[in-house]
Design an enzyme around this catalytic site. Sequence first.
Site, PDB file in Angstrom:
ATOM      1  N   ARG A  30     -34.077 -15.682 -56.566  1.00  0.00           N
ATOM      2  CA  ARG A  30     -33.127 -15.328 -57.627  1.00  0.00           C
ATOM      3  C   ARG A  30     -33.688 -15.798 -58.960  1.00  0.00           C
ATOM      4  O   ARG A  30     -34.261 -16.887 -59.043  1.00  0.00           O
ATOM      5  CB  ARG A  30     -31.772 -16.025 -57.390  1.00  0.00           C
ATOM      6  N   VAL A  97     -43.849 -14.597 -67.544  1.00  0.00           N
ATOM      7  CA  VAL A  97     -44.643 -15.201 -66.461  1.00  0.00           C
ATOM      8  C   VAL A  97     -45.790 -14.246 -66.117  1.00  0.00           C
ATOM      9  O   VAL A  97     -45.548 -13.098 -65.725  1.00  0.00           O
ATOM     10  CB  VAL A  97     -43.773 -15.472 -65.219  1.00  0.00           C
ATOM     11  N   HIS A 101     -44.283  -9.187 -61.241  1.00  0.00           N
ATOM     12  CA  HIS A 101     -43.016  -9.320 -60.512  1.00  0.00           C
ATOM     13  C   HIS A 101     -42.116  -8.154 -60.870  1.00  0.00           C
ATOM     14  O   HIS A 101     -42.170  -7.617 -61.970  1.00  0.00           O
ATOM     15  CB  HIS A 101     -42.328 -10.658 -60.814  1.00  0.00           C
TER      16      HIS A 101
HETATM   17  P1  5GP Z   1     -40.655 -11.705 -67.290  1.00  0.00           P
HETATM   18  O1  5GP Z   1     -40.044 -11.857 -68.656  1.00  0.00           O
HETATM   19  O2  5GP Z   1     -42.015 -12.352 -67.211  1.00  0.00           O
HETATM   20  O3  5GP Z   1     -40.636 -10.286 -66.816  1.00  0.00           O
HETATM   21  O4  5GP Z   1     -39.686 -12.447 -66.301  1.00  0.00           O
HETATM   22  C1  5GP Z   1     -39.863 -13.749 -65.860  1.00  0.00           C
HETATM   23  C2  5GP Z   1     -38.554 -14.185 -65.256  1.00  0.00           C
HETATM   24  O5  5GP Z   1     -38.782 -15.335 -64.487  1.00  0.00           O
HETATM   25  C3  5GP Z   1     -37.488 -14.527 -66.309  1.00  0.00           C
HETATM   26  O6  5GP Z   1     -36.368 -13.674 -66.117  1.00  0.00           O
HETATM   27  C4  5GP Z   1     -37.181 -15.994 -66.016  1.00  0.00           C
HETATM   28  O7  5GP Z   1     -35.799 -16.288 -66.153  1.00  0.00           O
HETATM   29  C5  5GP Z   1     -37.678 -16.185 -64.590  1.00  0.00           C
HETATM   30  N1  5GP Z   1     -38.162 -17.521 -64.293  1.00  0.00           N
HETATM   31  C6  5GP Z   1     -39.020 -18.265 -65.037  1.00  0.00           C
HETATM   32  N2  5GP Z   1     -39.262 -19.449 -64.455  1.00  0.00           N
HETATM   33  C7  5GP Z   1     -38.554 -19.438 -63.285  1.00  0.00           C
HETATM   34  C8  5GP Z   1     -38.402 -20.394 -62.236  1.00  0.00           C
HETATM   35  O8  5GP Z   1     -38.961 -21.491 -62.245  1.00  0.00           O
HETATM   36  N3  5GP Z   1     -37.591 -20.041 -61.192  1.00  0.00           N
HETATM   37  C9  5GP Z   1     -36.955 -18.831 -61.143  1.00  0.00           C
HETATM   38  N4  5GP Z   1     -36.182 -18.593 -60.074  1.00  0.00           N
HETATM   39  N5  5GP Z   1     -37.075 -17.910 -62.122  1.00  0.00           N
HETATM   40  C10 5GP Z   1     -37.864 -18.209 -63.177  1.00  0.00           C
END
Ligand code: 5GP
Length: 114
Positions: A30, A97, A101
């Site tokens: 999640r 990140v 994903h």
């Molecule tokens: P992006 O912006 O890279 O597409 O999405 C990265 C997502 O990873 C964000 O929605 C953020 O809230 C989530 N995220 C970042 N660090 C963690 C973590 O340590 N645990 C979890 N479960 N989600 C994370």
Amino acid sequence: MAEQCIFCKIRDGQVKSNILHRDDTCFVIRDIAPKAPVHLLVIPNEHFTVLTSLTPGHAKMLGGMFIAAQQMAVREGVDKAGYRLVINQGDHAGQQVPHLHLHVLGGRQLTAMG
Ligand code: 5GP
Ligand code: ZN
């Protein structure tokens, strides 16, 4: 890069997280800061940063991610009402990140993208 990656640490159990699903291509957690009642992250086991490095050899990984996403949508009860799959790629998309994903978002009416 890979050693510092939060998703690699979660995959390896160095950072604790509730892993909802795991198979030979990906795992599902999640999102820590959910943007919808259901907000899951489908993460390939392989540390993979940019979609431009995709090769035909990654077809199994990508296929596994989409299968896991749709199975999780059924498990979370959002498949009938609908849900959204999102990949943020690079700065303009706001990627935080640097490990590929798939976001699975559902459980409310989602607004238009952009
Ligand atoms: P992006 O912006 O890279 O597409 O999405 C990265 C997502 O990873 C964000 O929605 C953020 O809230 C989530 N995220 C970042 N660090 C963690 C973590 O340590 N645990 C979890 N479960 N989600 C994370
Ligand atoms: Zn990683």
